[in-house]
Design an enzyme around this catalytic site. Structure first.
Site, PDB file in Angstrom:
ATOM      1  N   CYS A  52     -37.396 130.545  -0.750  1.00 54.79           N
ATOM      2  CA  CYS A  52     -37.949 130.547  -1.717  1.00 54.79           C
ATOM      3  C   CYS A  52     -39.652 130.703  -1.723  1.00 54.79           C
ATOM      4  CB  CYS A  52     -37.783 129.285  -1.517  1.00 54.79           C
ATOM      5  SG  CYS A  52     -38.886 128.771  -3.446  1.00 54.79           S
ATOM      6  N   CYS A  68     -31.015 116.786   0.013  1.00 56.38           N
ATOM      7  CA  CYS A  68     -32.201 117.849  -1.033  1.00 56.38           C
ATOM      8  C   CYS A  68     -33.148 117.390  -0.587  1.00 56.38           C
ATOM      9  CB  CYS A  68     -32.581 116.507  -1.977  1.00 56.38           C
ATOM     10  SG  CYS A  68     -33.535 116.936  -3.539  1.00 56.38           S
ATOM     11  N   CYS A 121     -23.186 122.636  -4.684  1.00 57.86           N
ATOM     12  CA  CYS A 121     -24.669 122.754  -4.662  1.00 57.86           C
ATOM     13  C   CYS A 121     -24.580 124.294  -4.358  1.00 57.86           C
ATOM     14  CB  CYS A 121     -25.424 122.078  -3.812  1.00 57.86           C
ATOM     15  SG  CYS A 121     -26.967 121.989  -3.745  1.00 57.86           S
ATOM     16  N   CYS A 136     -43.194 124.525  -1.509  1.00 58.77           N
ATOM     17  CA  CYS A 136     -43.191 122.932  -1.889  1.00 58.77           C
ATOM     18  C   CYS A 136     -43.407 122.891  -0.458  1.00 58.77           C
ATOM     19  CB  CYS A 136     -41.806 122.832  -3.078  1.00 58.77           C
ATOM     20  SG  CYS A 136     -42.226 123.739  -4.338  1.00 58.77           S
ATOM     21  N   CYS A 152     -39.971 120.595   0.836  1.00 58.63           N
ATOM     22  CA  CYS A 152     -38.493 121.597   0.748  1.00 58.63           C
ATOM     23  C   CYS A 152     -38.845 122.338   2.043  1.00 58.63           C
ATOM     24  CB  CYS A 152     -38.293 122.099  -0.314  1.00 58.63           C
ATOM     25  SG  CYS A 152     -36.881 123.841  -0.063  1.00 58.63           S
ATOM     26  N   SER A 170     -37.668 118.590 -11.148  1.00 61.49           N
ATOM     27  CA  SER A 170     -37.930 119.043 -10.713  1.00 61.49           C
ATOM     28  C   SER A 170     -39.711 118.014 -10.635  1.00 61.49           C
ATOM     29  CB  SER A 170     -37.880 119.211  -9.577  1.00 61.49           C
ATOM     30  OG  SER A 170     -36.765 119.587  -9.107  1.00 61.49           O
ATOM     31  N   LEU A 171     -39.951 117.253 -11.468  1.00 62.63           N
ATOM     32  CA  LEU A 171     -40.980 116.685 -11.716  1.00 62.63           C
ATOM     33  C   LEU A 171     -41.880 115.712 -10.456  1.00 62.63           C
ATOM     34  CD1 LEU A 171     -43.258 116.704 -13.938  1.00 62.63           C
ATOM     35  CD2 LEU A 171     -42.220 113.897 -13.902  1.00 62.63           C
ATOM     36  N   HIS A 172     -41.384 115.284  -9.037  1.00 57.28           N
ATOM     37  CA  HIS A 172     -41.869 114.083  -8.243  1.00 57.28           C
ATOM     38  C   HIS A 172     -43.703 114.361  -8.227  1.00 57.28           C
ATOM     39  CE1 HIS A 172     -37.710 115.603  -7.040  1.00 57.28           C
ATOM     40  NE2 HIS A 172     -38.636 117.517  -7.138  1.00 57.28           N
ATOM     41  N   GLU A 207     -27.250 128.705   2.688  1.00 53.69           N
ATOM     42  CA  GLU A 207     -26.276 127.090   3.035  1.00 53.69           C
ATOM     43  C   GLU A 207     -25.950 127.146   1.415  1.00 53.69           C
ATOM     44  OE1 GLU A 207     -28.818 125.913   6.525  1.00 53.69           O
ATOM     45  OE2 GLU A 207     -29.292 124.513   4.951  1.00 53.69           O
TER      46      GLU A 207
END
Length: 334
Positions: free
Chosen positions: A102, A327, A95, A106, A109, A207-209, A81
Site C-alpha cells: 500500500c 485489523c 476479507c 499508515c 498498518c 477508517s477515521l481513527h 493475504e
C-alpha cells in the site's frame, strides 16, 4: 489462476461454451478443468494448459478456528493475504486485498510498512474469494459476506475493485448480494463521490481513527492531502446521494486517541455529518508497531461518552490476532 485467456481460447467454440466454463468456475467451484465434464476432453486439456484455475496458497488457522488466513502466490512471484472469518451466526466473511502492499504508509498498518508493489488485477481479486468458496464447499458452506479490508487501499484500485465486485455479484458468478459487500477506505479524495454514483448498494466503512487533523495526520499521512473538513463534505455528499448507512471505524490506541477529551472532540466532529446516517465501530488495536491497544476499561469509557452524546456506537470482536490476520496486520509475509 489465469482467466485472462479464457475468452480467446473459447472464441472458436459455440457461444454457450463461455457461459458453461464460467458456471463451472463460479457455481461448480471446480479447481481443475478436468472436472468440467460438460466440456470435451480435448478442450479441458487445452484449458488446463493455457488457462489454469488452480490457486497456490498456504493456510494458517487461528487457535479457535474462527479465522483462517491464506497466503496466495501470484503469477509474478508476489504474495497477498486474504482471511476467512467464521461467525457464530453462520456467516462466513472473506476479507479481500486490493493491492500488493500500500502506498499510503499508515503507521498502524503492517501493509503500509511493506511499501507498494502494484495494484491487483480483477482476476487476482476474484481469485481470493474463489479460494475460500472452494474451501468452504468441502464443509457444505458458502461465502456470505465480503469486506475489502485486506492489503491496500481499495479506492486507489477503484476500477479493478468494482469490476471484481460485479463478477462476484453476478447471477452467473458467486451471486453475492451487494448489501453483503463492504469497502473500507481512509477516504481517498473523490472516492466517496465515485462510489455514490454506483448503482449497486454496497456498504461503506470509513477508517477515521482520530478526532482532529493533527492527530490523524500522525498515523494517516494522507490526511494532510485530504483534511477532515473535506472528508466530512464527501461523507455528506455520499449519504445524501445513497441514503446508505455508513460505518465509521475507530482504532482504539492506548494513550494516543482514547482519552475522554478525544471522545468529546470526536462527538463534536461527527455532529457535522448530515444526514446522520452512521455508526461508530470501536476496534481494539492489534499491535503491529510501537502502538498498544487501549485497555478494556478505556474502551468502555470512550464508548459510554459517545453514547452520552447520542452517537450510535458498537465494538468489534477481534479475530485472528494469533495468526496476524486481524485489523492492520496483513503484510504478505511468507
Amino acid at each position: 489462476m489465469n482467466l485472462e485467456k479464457l475468452e480467446n481460447i473459447l472464441r472458436a467454440e459455440p457461444g454457450f461454451r463461455l457461459k458453461q466454463a464460467r458456471r463451472a468456475i463460479y457455481i461448480g467451484l471446480i479447481d481443475d478443468w478436468r472436472q468440467a465434464t460438460n466440456l470435451s476432453l480435448v478442450l479441458r486439456d487445452n484449458l488446463n494448459q493455457d488457462c489454469p484455475i488452480g490457486i497456490e496458497a498456504e493456510i494458517f488457522s487461528s487457535r479457535d478456528k474462527n479465522s483462517v488466513k491464506a497466503l496466495i502466490h501470484l503469477a509474478d512471484g508476489l504474495k497477498i493475504e486474504t482471511v476467512l472469518l467464521r461467525h457464530a451466526d453462520g456467516r462466513n466473511t472473506v476479507c479481500v486485498s486490493s493491492q500488493v502492499g500500500c502506498p499510503l504508509g499508515c503507521l498502524f498498518c503492517a501493509t503500509g510498512k511493506m511499501g507498494f508493489k502494484r495494484n491487483l488485477t480483477v482476476n487476482e481479486i476474484v481469485e481470493q474469494v474463489l479460494f475460500w468458496a472452494r474451501h468452504l464447499t468441502k464443509e457444505k458452506a458458502r461465502v456470505t459476506n465480503l469486506v475489502f479490508m485486506g492489503m491496500g487501499e481499495p479506492f486507489l484500485n477503484y476500477a479493478n475493485v468494482m469490476d471484481a465486485i460485479k463478477i462476484l455479484n453476478d447471477k452467473d458468478g458467486l451471486k453475492l448480494g451487494a448489501r453483503h459487500i463492504s469497502i473500507s477506505t481512509i477516504g481517498v479524495s473523490g472516492g466517496l463521490k465515485k462510489l455514490a454514483k454506483e448503482k449497486m448498494q454496497l456498504n461503506l466503512a470509513l477508517s477515521l481513527h482520530a478526532s482532529n487533523d493533527e492527530l490523524r495526520a500522525k498515523i494517516i499521512p494522507y490526511n494532510r492531502a485530504n483534511s477532515l473538513k473535506n472528508l466530512i463534505k464527501d461523507i455528506n455528499y455520499y449519504l445524501e446521494q445513497t441514503s446508505r448507512r455508513l460505518m465509521i471505524e475507530y482504532l482504539m490506541i492506548d494513550g494516543f486517541n482514547d482519552s475522554p477529551e478525544q471522545a468529546r472532540e470526536l462527538a463534536v466532529l461527527l455532529k457535522n455529518i448530515d444526514p446522520p446516517l452512521f455508526f461508530v465501530n470501536l476496534i481494539a488495536y492489534n499491535p503491529v508497531s510501537e502502538f498498544k491497544p487501549s485497555p478494556t476499561q478505556k474502551i468502555f469509557a470512550f464508548k459510554k461518552m459517545l453514547r452520552d452524546q447520542k452517537i450510535d456506537v458498537t465494538e468489534r470482536y477481534s479475530f485472528g490476532q494469533d495468526i496476524k490476520a486481524a485489523c492492520g496486520q496483513l503484510a504478505g509475509k511468507s
